[in-house]
Design a protein around this motif. Structure first.
Motif, PDB file in Angstrom:
ATOM      1  N   PRO A   1      11.009   4.131   0.466  1.00 37.86           N
ATOM      2  CA  PRO A   1      10.957   2.974  -0.412  1.00 37.86           C
ATOM      3  C   PRO A   1      10.190   3.305  -1.688  1.00 37.86           C
ATOM      4  O   PRO A   1       9.482   4.332  -1.739  1.00 37.86           O
ATOM      5  CB  PRO A   1      10.195   1.928   0.421  1.00 37.86           C
ATOM      6  CG  PRO A   1       9.333   2.740   1.326  1.00 37.86           C
ATOM      7  CD  PRO A   1      10.129   3.984   1.642  1.00 37.86           C
ATOM      8  N   PRO A   2      10.276   2.483  -2.737  1.00 35.75           N
ATOM      9  CA  PRO A   2       9.492   2.722  -3.948  1.00 35.75           C
ATOM     10  C   PRO A   2       8.001   2.798  -3.614  1.00 35.75           C
ATOM     11  O   PRO A   2       7.537   2.160  -2.663  1.00 35.75           O
ATOM     12  CB  PRO A   2       9.803   1.495  -4.814  1.00 35.75           C
ATOM     13  CG  PRO A   2      11.108   0.979  -4.306  1.00 35.75           C
ATOM     14  CD  PRO A   2      11.118   1.280  -2.836  1.00 35.75           C
ATOM     15  N   PRO A   3       7.238   3.569  -4.389  1.00 35.40           N
ATOM     16  CA  PRO A   3       5.809   3.727  -4.094  1.00 35.40           C
ATOM     17  C   PRO A   3       5.049   2.418  -3.973  1.00 35.40           C
ATOM     18  O   PRO A   3       4.182   2.275  -3.096  1.00 35.40           O
ATOM     19  CB  PRO A   3       5.302   4.565  -5.273  1.00 35.40           C
ATOM     20  CG  PRO A   3       6.494   5.352  -5.711  1.00 35.40           C
ATOM     21  CD  PRO A   3       7.660   4.440  -5.512  1.00 35.40           C
ATOM     22  N   VAL A   4       5.363   1.454  -4.830  1.00 38.77           N
ATOM     23  CA  VAL A   4       4.655   0.171  -4.760  1.00 38.77           C
ATOM     24  C   VAL A   4       4.922  -0.518  -3.428  1.00 38.77           C
ATOM     25  O   VAL A   4       4.022  -1.129  -2.833  1.00 38.77           O
ATOM     26  CB  VAL A   4       5.045  -0.737  -5.949  1.00 38.77           C
ATOM     27  CG1 VAL A   4       6.529  -1.107  -5.908  1.00 38.77           C
ATOM     28  CG2 VAL A   4       4.189  -2.003  -5.962  1.00 38.77           C
ATOM     29  N   VAL A   5       6.140  -0.385  -2.912  1.00 34.63           N
ATOM     30  CA  VAL A   5       6.487  -0.971  -1.620  1.00 34.63           C
ATOM     31  C   VAL A   5       5.783  -0.221  -0.497  1.00 34.63           C
ATOM     32  O   VAL A   5       5.227  -0.830   0.427  1.00 34.63           O
ATOM     33  CB  VAL A   5       8.006  -0.960  -1.402  1.00 34.63           C
ATOM     34  CG1 VAL A   5       8.357  -1.429   0.006  1.00 34.63           C
ATOM     35  CG2 VAL A   5       8.701  -1.833  -2.442  1.00 34.63           C
ATOM     36  N   ALA A   6       5.793   1.107  -0.566  1.00 37.11           N
ATOM     37  CA  ALA A   6       5.125   1.907   0.466  1.00 37.11           C
ATOM     38  C   ALA A   6       3.655   1.532   0.567  1.00 37.11           C
ATOM     39  O   ALA A   6       3.094   1.451   1.676  1.00 37.11           O
ATOM     40  CB  ALA A   6       5.275   3.395   0.144  1.00 37.11           C
ATOM     41  N   GLY A   7       3.033   1.268  -0.576  1.00 37.39           N
ATOM     42  CA  GLY A   7       1.638   0.873  -0.570  1.00 37.39           C
ATOM     43  C   GLY A   7       1.417  -0.475   0.084  1.00 37.39           C
ATOM     44  O   GLY A   7       0.473  -0.656   0.870  1.00 37.39           O
ATOM     45  N   LEU A   8       2.281  -1.431  -0.213  1.00 35.70           N
ATOM     46  CA  LEU A   8       2.162  -2.768   0.369  1.00 35.70           C
ATOM     47  C   LEU A   8       2.423  -2.739   1.876  1.00 35.70           C
ATOM     48  O   LEU A   8       1.783  -3.466   2.640  1.00 35.70           O
ATOM     49  CB  LEU A   8       3.132  -3.733  -0.320  1.00 35.70           C
ATOM     50  CG  LEU A   8       2.785  -4.083  -1.774  1.00 35.70           C
ATOM     51  CD1 LEU A   8       3.945  -4.824  -2.430  1.00 35.70           C
ATOM     52  CD2 LEU A   8       1.517  -4.923  -1.840  1.00 35.70           C
ATOM     53  N   VAL A   9       3.360  -1.897   2.302  1.00 36.29           N
ATOM     54  CA  VAL A   9       3.642  -1.751   3.732  1.00 36.29           C
ATOM     55  C   VAL A   9       2.445  -1.104   4.431  1.00 36.29           C
ATOM     56  O   VAL A   9       2.018  -1.543   5.510  1.00 36.29           O
ATOM     57  CB  VAL A   9       4.923  -0.923   3.957  1.00 36.29           C
ATOM     58  CG1 VAL A   9       5.096  -0.579   5.430  1.00 36.29           C
ATOM     59  CG2 VAL A   9       6.148  -1.701   3.453  1.00 36.29           C
ATOM     60  N   ALA A  10       1.890  -0.064   3.821  1.00 37.28           N
ATOM     61  CA  ALA A  10       0.742   0.627   4.416  1.00 37.28           C
ATOM     62  C   ALA A  10      -0.460  -0.299   4.547  1.00 37.28           C
ATOM     63  O   ALA A  10      -1.237  -0.192   5.499  1.00 37.28           O
ATOM     64  CB  ALA A  10       0.380   1.847   3.567  1.00 37.28           C
ATOM     65  N   ASP A  11      -0.590  -1.227   3.594  1.00 37.51           N
ATOM     66  CA  ASP A  11      -1.704  -2.188   3.630  1.00 37.51           C
ATOM     67  C   ASP A  11      -1.457  -3.346   4.585  1.00 37.51           C
ATOM     68  O   ASP A  11      -2.328  -4.199   4.766  1.00 37.51           O
ATOM     69  CB  ASP A  11      -1.957  -2.752   2.229  1.00 37.51           C
ATOM     70  CG  ASP A  11      -2.542  -1.713   1.280  1.00 37.51           C
ATOM     71  OD1 ASP A  11      -3.029  -0.677   1.781  1.00 37.51           O
ATOM     72  OD2 ASP A  11      -2.496  -1.925   0.057  1.00 37.51           O
ATOM     73  N   GLY A  12      -0.259  -3.398   5.164  1.00 36.67           N
ATOM     74  CA  GLY A  12       0.069  -4.469   6.090  1.00 36.67           C
ATOM     75  C   GLY A  12       0.472  -5.767   5.427  1.00 36.67           C
ATOM     76  O   GLY A  12       0.601  -6.795   6.104  1.00 36.67           O
ATOM     77  N   ARG A  13       0.712  -5.743   4.133  1.00 39.72           N
ATOM     78  CA  ARG A  13       1.089  -6.987   3.437  1.00 39.72           C
ATOM     79  C   ARG A  13       2.586  -7.252   3.517  1.00 39.72           C
ATOM     80  O   ARG A  13       3.000  -8.394   3.611  1.00 39.72           O
ATOM     81  CB  ARG A  13       0.651  -6.906   1.971  1.00 39.72           C
ATOM     82  CG  ARG A  13      -0.850  -6.813   1.791  1.00 39.72           C
ATOM     83  CD  ARG A  13      -1.210  -7.068   0.342  1.00 39.72           C
ATOM     84  NE  ARG A  13      -2.244  -6.143  -0.105  1.00 39.72           N
ATOM     85  CZ  ARG A  13      -2.654  -6.038  -1.355  1.00 39.72           C
ATOM     86  NH1 ARG A  13      -2.109  -6.789  -2.283  1.00 39.72           N
ATOM     87  NH2 ARG A  13      -3.590  -5.183  -1.689  1.00 39.72           N
TER      88      ARG A  13
END
Length: 229
Positions: free
Chosen positions: A190-202
């Protein structure tokens, strides 16, 4: 049961969701496929801007007085749909982005692609419109010859102003309840911004082993993911 507002990406209209909408309705949900301004049956003389597309989504929710709304944006349409999601308040149940671009405040669709200058040159050469993809571009995306013919046969030029106008966000998109559906044949991450939100549990992430147009290649499976999202 939820009410799904379904918005396809560049070059496509509400017709792209026919199979998915039928599956959702059979499961008891409301389904409202939407054609954005300047596309398909809404083609016009002047290319519509991105905020016009945001307004299209908001108008669909208001016209049908929808509650428990799931806004679904595919590809380009993730940008206007994501903006609309934060503007409908408590009507929103969740946002679903299907192999989609994600709105970033101050950024346009063109800013997010590898060769924005080439896109802008293409728009200038075609009077402000983005021509549909040729048949060869659909290879390796899990589509049958008939499905490719259906897409290319009904696709219409996309209004270029919507691709170069920047997104307007009132707050962090990560605060919205959201699911991102990644189609693995197109690109596995996924796009980096999405990967970050997924990793943060959001945000949550779902994967489909198909290409960039799952409403054609895997409509039943996509509907199941949407319905259970």
């Amino acid at each position: 049961m939820a009410n799904f507002v379904l918005v396809a990406g560049a070059w496509l209209g509400s017709w792209a969701w026919d199979e998915v909408a039928a599956e959702l309705r059979a499961a008891g949900h409301g389904a409202y496929p939407l054609t954005l301004s300047g596309l398909a049956e809404k083609r016009g003389a002047a290319p519509a801007g991105q905020q016009a597309h945001v307004a299209d989504v908001l108008a669909e929710v208001a016209e049908h007085d929808l509650r428990e709304v799931v806004l679904v944006g595919h590809s380009y349409s993730g940008i206007p749909v994501g903006q609309a999601a934060e503007r409908i308040g408590d009507r929103l149940e969740r946002l679903v982005l299907v192999d989609a671009n994600v709105p970033v405040a101050g950024e346009s669709f063109a800013d997010q692609i590898p060769e924005p200058a080439a896109l802008r040159a293409d728009l200038a050469a075609h009077g402000g419109w983005w021509p549909p993809l040729p048949v060869a571009e659909f290879a390796g995306q899990g589509l049958t010859t008939g499905q490719i013919a259906r897409i290319t046969g009904r696709a219409t030029p996309h209004p270029g102003a919507s691709l170069t106008e920047p997104a307007v966000l009132e707050g962090p998109l990560g605060e919205l309840p959201a699911l991102y559906v990644k189609c693995l044949l197109d690109w596995p991450e996924p796009p980096p911004v999405v990967a970050g939100l997924v990793a943060d549990g959001r945000w949550r992430l779902a994967e489909l082993d198909t290409g960039h147009w799952p409403m054609f290649s895997r409509p039943a499976e996509l509907a199941r993911i949407l319905g259970g999202s």
